[in-house]
Scaffold this motif. Structure first.
Motif, PDB file in Angstrom:
ATOM      1  N   SER A   1      13.411  -7.532  -3.722  1.00 14.60           N
ATOM      2  CA  SER A   1      13.725  -6.458  -4.663  1.00 14.60           C
ATOM      3  C   SER A   1      14.085  -5.174  -3.918  1.00 14.60           C
ATOM      4  CB  SER A   1      12.526  -6.183  -5.578  1.00 14.60           C
ATOM      5  OG  SER A   1      11.481  -5.556  -4.846  1.00 14.60           O
ATOM      6  N   GLU A   2      14.886  -4.333  -4.550  1.00 14.77           N
ATOM      7  CA  GLU A   2      15.301  -3.078  -3.930  1.00 14.77           C
ATOM      8  C   GLU A   2      14.110  -2.155  -3.699  1.00 14.77           C
ATOM      9  OE1 GLU A   2      18.266  -2.270  -2.639  1.00 14.77           O
ATOM     10  OE2 GLU A   2      18.748  -4.353  -3.103  1.00 14.77           O
ATOM     11  N   GLU A   3      13.165  -2.163  -4.645  1.00 20.13           N
ATOM     12  CA  GLU A   3      11.987  -1.296  -4.513  1.00 20.13           C
ATOM     13  C   GLU A   3      11.156  -1.687  -3.293  1.00 20.13           C
ATOM     14  OE1 GLU A   3       7.839  -0.187  -6.852  1.00 20.13           O
ATOM     15  OE2 GLU A   3       9.506  -1.056  -7.992  1.00 20.13           O
ATOM     16  N   TYR A   4      10.938  -2.994  -3.128  1.00 22.14           N
ATOM     17  CA  TYR A   4      10.143  -3.466  -1.995  1.00 22.14           C
ATOM     18  C   TYR A   4      10.845  -3.162  -0.679  1.00 22.14           C
ATOM     19  CZ  TYR A   4       7.076  -6.400   0.822  1.00 22.14           C
ATOM     20  OH  TYR A   4       6.189  -6.834   1.769  1.00 22.14           O
TER      21      TYR A   4
ATOM     22  N   GLY B   1       0.576   3.935  -2.914  1.00 22.40           N
ATOM     23  CA  GLY B   1       0.194   5.297  -2.552  1.00 22.40           C
ATOM     24  C   GLY B   1       1.191   6.332  -3.027  1.00 22.40           C
ATOM     25  N   LYS B   2       2.480   6.035  -2.882  1.00 20.55           N
ATOM     26  CA  LYS B   2       3.514   6.985  -3.296  1.00 20.55           C
ATOM     27  C   LYS B   2       3.530   7.158  -4.811  1.00 20.55           C
ATOM     28  CE  LYS B   2       7.452   7.040  -1.013  1.00 20.55           C
ATOM     29  NZ  LYS B   2       8.700   6.610  -0.342  1.00 20.55           N
ATOM     30  N   LYS B   3       3.231   6.078  -5.534  1.00 18.71           N
ATOM     31  CA  LYS B   3       3.203   6.198  -6.993  1.00 18.71           C
ATOM     32  C   LYS B   3       1.982   6.981  -7.461  1.00 18.71           C
ATOM     33  CE  LYS B   3       6.215   2.410  -8.147  1.00 18.71           C
ATOM     34  NZ  LYS B   3       6.514   1.269  -9.025  1.00 18.71           N
ATOM     35  N   LEU B   4       0.883   6.846  -6.754  1.00 18.34           N
ATOM     36  CA  LEU B   4      -0.310   7.615  -7.105  1.00 18.34           C
ATOM     37  C   LEU B   4      -0.088   9.110  -6.876  1.00 18.34           C
ATOM     38  CD1 LEU B   4      -3.130   5.332  -5.696  1.00 18.34           C
ATOM     39  CD2 LEU B   4      -2.714   5.872  -8.094  1.00 18.34           C
ATOM     40  N   MET B   5       0.762   9.433  -5.899  1.00 18.98           N
ATOM     41  CA  MET B   5       1.077  10.839  -5.645  1.00 18.98           C
ATOM     42  C   MET B   5       1.862  11.450  -6.804  1.00 18.98           C
ATOM     43  SD  MET B   5       2.168  10.725  -1.677  1.00 18.98           S
ATOM     44  CE  MET B   5       1.124   9.909  -0.494  1.00 18.98           C
ATOM     45  N   ASN B   6       2.539  10.586  -7.541  1.00 15.29           N
ATOM     46  CA  ASN B   6       3.318  11.056  -8.688  1.00 15.29           C
ATOM     47  C   ASN B   6       2.552  10.870  -9.997  1.00 15.29           C
ATOM     48  OD1 ASN B   6       5.658  11.728  -7.159  1.00 15.29           O
ATOM     49  ND2 ASN B   6       6.164   9.557  -7.025  1.00 15.29           N
ATOM     50  N   ILE B   7       1.225  10.850  -9.909  1.00 16.06           N
ATOM     51  CA  ILE B   7       0.389  10.566 -11.072  1.00 16.06           C
ATOM     52  C   ILE B   7       0.606  11.547 -12.223  1.00 16.06           C
ATOM     53  CG2 ILE B   7      -1.619  11.898 -10.333  1.00 16.06           C
ATOM     54  CD1 ILE B   7      -1.728   8.375 -11.828  1.00 16.06           C
ATOM     55  N   LYS B   8       0.891  12.805 -11.888  1.00 18.91           N
ATOM     56  CA  LYS B   8       1.112  13.791 -12.950  1.00 18.91           C
ATOM     57  C   LYS B   8       2.348  13.446 -13.767  1.00 18.91           C
ATOM     58  CE  LYS B   8      -1.182  17.764 -10.818  1.00 18.91           C
ATOM     59  NZ  LYS B   8      -1.012  19.142 -10.307  1.00 18.91           N
ATOM     60  N   ASP B   9       3.392  13.022 -13.054  1.00 16.36           N
ATOM     61  CA  ASP B   9       4.619  12.633 -13.750  1.00 16.36           C
ATOM     62  C   ASP B   9       4.387  11.388 -14.588  1.00 16.36           C
ATOM     63  OD1 ASP B   9       5.987  14.715 -12.546  1.00 16.36           O
ATOM     64  OD2 ASP B   9       6.581  13.484 -10.824  1.00 16.36           O
ATOM     65  N   LEU B  10       3.578  10.473 -14.048  1.00 13.87           N
ATOM     66  CA  LEU B  10       3.285   9.250 -14.793  1.00 13.87           C
ATOM     67  C   LEU B  10       2.476   9.556 -16.057  1.00 13.87           C
ATOM     68  CD1 LEU B  10       2.348   6.879 -11.821  1.00 13.87           C
ATOM     69  CD2 LEU B  10       4.361   6.686 -13.290  1.00 13.87           C
ATOM     70  N   LYS B  11       1.569  10.534 -15.963  1.00 18.68           N
ATOM     71  CA  LYS B  11       0.737  10.879 -17.118  1.00 18.68           C
ATOM     72  C   LYS B  11       1.565  11.460 -18.259  1.00 18.68           C
ATOM     73  CE  LYS B  11      -3.791  11.585 -14.974  1.00 18.68           C
ATOM     74  NZ  LYS B  11      -4.828  12.576 -14.624  1.00 18.68           N
ATOM     75  N   LYS B  12       2.605  12.202 -17.887  1.00 20.61           N
ATOM     76  CA  LYS B  12       3.470  12.793 -18.915  1.00 20.61           C
ATOM     77  C   LYS B  12       4.090  11.721 -19.787  1.00 20.61           C
ATOM     78  CE  LYS B  12       4.781  16.970 -16.377  1.00 20.61           C
ATOM     79  NZ  LYS B  12       5.895  17.682 -15.705  1.00 20.61           N
TER      80      LYS B  12
ATOM     81  N   ALA C   1       0.833  -1.211   0.000  1.00 16.11           N
ATOM     82  CA  ALA C   1       0.000   0.000   0.000  1.00 16.11           C
ATOM     83  C   ALA C   1       0.863   1.255   0.000  1.00 16.11           C
ATOM     84  CB  ALA C   1      -0.919  -0.005   1.215  1.00 16.11           C
ATOM     85  N   LEU C   2       2.015   1.190   0.680  1.00 17.33           N
ATOM     86  CA  LEU C   2       2.922   2.343   0.696  1.00 17.33           C
ATOM     87  C   LEU C   2       3.499   2.580  -0.697  1.00 17.33           C
ATOM     88  CD1 LEU C   2       4.437   4.552   2.228  1.00 17.33           C
ATOM     89  CD2 LEU C   2       6.189   2.872   2.812  1.00 17.33           C
ATOM     90  N   GLN C   3       3.913   1.508  -1.376  1.00 16.36           N
ATOM     91  CA  GLN C   3       4.430   1.639  -2.745  1.00 16.36           C
ATOM     92  C   GLN C   3       3.371   2.242  -3.667  1.00 16.36           C
ATOM     93  OE1 GLN C   3       6.966  -1.643  -4.455  1.00 16.36           O
ATOM     94  NE2 GLN C   3       6.130  -2.757  -2.721  1.00 16.36           N
TER      95      GLN C   3
ATOM     96  N   ILE D   1       0.743   1.443 -13.549  1.00 10.55           N
ATOM     97  CA  ILE D   1       1.469   1.547 -12.285  1.00 10.55           C
ATOM     98  C   ILE D   1       1.990   0.170 -11.913  1.00 10.55           C
ATOM     99  CG2 ILE D   1       1.311   2.073  -9.825  1.00 10.55           C
ATOM    100  CD1 ILE D   1      -0.754   4.125 -10.440  1.00 10.55           C
ATOM    101  N   SER D   2       3.298   0.059 -11.789  1.00 14.25           N
ATOM    102  CA  SER D   2       3.918  -1.225 -11.465  1.00 14.25           C
ATOM    103  C   SER D   2       4.278  -1.273  -9.984  1.00 14.25           C
ATOM    104  CB  SER D   2       5.197  -1.421 -12.304  1.00 14.25           C
ATOM    105  OG  SER D   2       4.873  -1.430 -13.680  1.00 14.25           O
TER     106      SER D   2
END
Length: 323
Positions: A105-108, A73-84, A69-71, A97-98
């Motif tokens: 994994s390092e991300e986890y 949520g943080k990616k949803l906060m960057n939704i504008k960057d993802l849309k670009k 959920a933390l991963q 969103i991956s």
């Protein structure tokens, strides 16, 4: 790696004025709420007659449940960057969103450790549960009803940090049953909190006479020797603990802390702290963050001494990569 195609997603805990908040405050809010969820989960863990490493794994499971959920949520906060960078599909922007659910994994690990660090500072239960684990022996618990009654009252006072009253009840418990090892352990803890270190040592020694392999008195007597500035005795006590439980990270953490904090021998301090760090990770213990802090302190001190290369050599010898 799992991919979630975002068509419409609303997180309930962001519905209250999210647009007006800064990205940092959004992250802080998310982290706080997820940590509170993990903390409630940890509160429910029963530590009675469980080994520390078993409790640590149960704590880790509580943190694991919130990491995804933390991963997300943080990616949803960057939704504008993802849309670009989103792909065009049938005239519409499609955002993928991956979320990496691989625990190695390092991300986890980055999200897990962020949540764990926050909880070590803000969730008292996480340390209380690990600290309160006691494996029973034949003389750990009394069958004397009066002794058990005094012991129970002592535990309540100790929980409320009324250590003077707690000590009085534990004294009554061991008077009723002198072979009540857990009562001696808790009496030692109470005296330690009251800075009566000689009485604390006396209590731990009484417990060890009943159960020479008692992990709590072996670990705590070392801490008291450290408070008394009897550092060689503290190290000896930790070495005795190692003979009973050679995979106990508290052995290496304790020795590393004495060498670092008290003796200023940073080479030996670092080597022991690295061993503690690796064991904490293997056992999924939240105390990994404490070892991490000491390692960072050692780095600062060794850097001042121009010993960065030696610092890296010790890390490498312990199979730790410097990030």
């Amino acid at each position: 790696m799992k991919k979630l195609t975002l068509l419409l997603l609303i997180l309930s805990f962001y519905s209250k004025g999210l647009a007006q908040e800064t990205k940092k405050s959004n992250t802080d809010t998310l982290l706080k709420e997820l940590a509170e969820n993990s903390c409630k989960c940890i509160d429910s863990i029963n530590v009675y007659d469980k080994a520390t490493d078993i409790v640590a794994k149960e704590i880790s499971k509580c943190i694991d449940e919130q990491t995804g959920a933390l991963q997300l949520g943080k990616k949803l906060m960057n939704i504008k960057d993802l849309k670009k960078n989103a792909k065009e599909k049938e005239g519409k922007k499609q955002v993928d969103i991956s979320i990496d659910f691989n625990k190695n994994s390092e991300e986890y690990k980055k999200s897990y450790y962020e949540l764990e660090r926050y909880m070590m500072s803000n969730c008292s239960s996480i340390k209380d549960k690990v600290a309160s684990t006691e494996k029973q022996s034949t003389k750990s618990v009394s069958e004397n009803k009066k002794a058990l009654e005094f012991y129970s009252k002592g535990q309540k006072e100790s929980k409320n940090e009324n250590y003077e009253k707690a000590a009085q009840y534990f004294e009554k418990a061991v008077k009723e049953d002198p072979e009540f090892a857990f009562a001696w352990d808790n009496l030692g803890i109470s005296y330690r909190q009251l800075n009566n270190f000689d009485k604390a040592i006396e209590s731990y020694k009484k417990s060890l006479e009943l159960d020479p392999n008692g992990l709590m008195p072996l670990q705590n007597i070392a801490i008291v020797y450290q408070y008394k500035k009897e550092y060689s005795k503290a190290i000896e006590a930790y070495e005795k603990l190692a003979k009973v439980d050679n995979n106990n990270p508290e052995v290496f953490y304790g020795i590393g802390n004495v060498y670092t904090t008290n003796l200023k021998d940073y080479d030996k301090g670092l080597d022991n702290m690295c061993k503690a760090y690796n064991l904490y990770i293997d056992q999924k213990s939240p105390y990994r963050t404490d070892a991490e802090k000491i390692i960072n302190i050692i780095y600062s001190e060794m850097k001042k001494q121009g010993k960065e290369e030696q610092f890296n050599t010790i890390l490498k010898a312990n199979h730790i990569n410097q990030n």
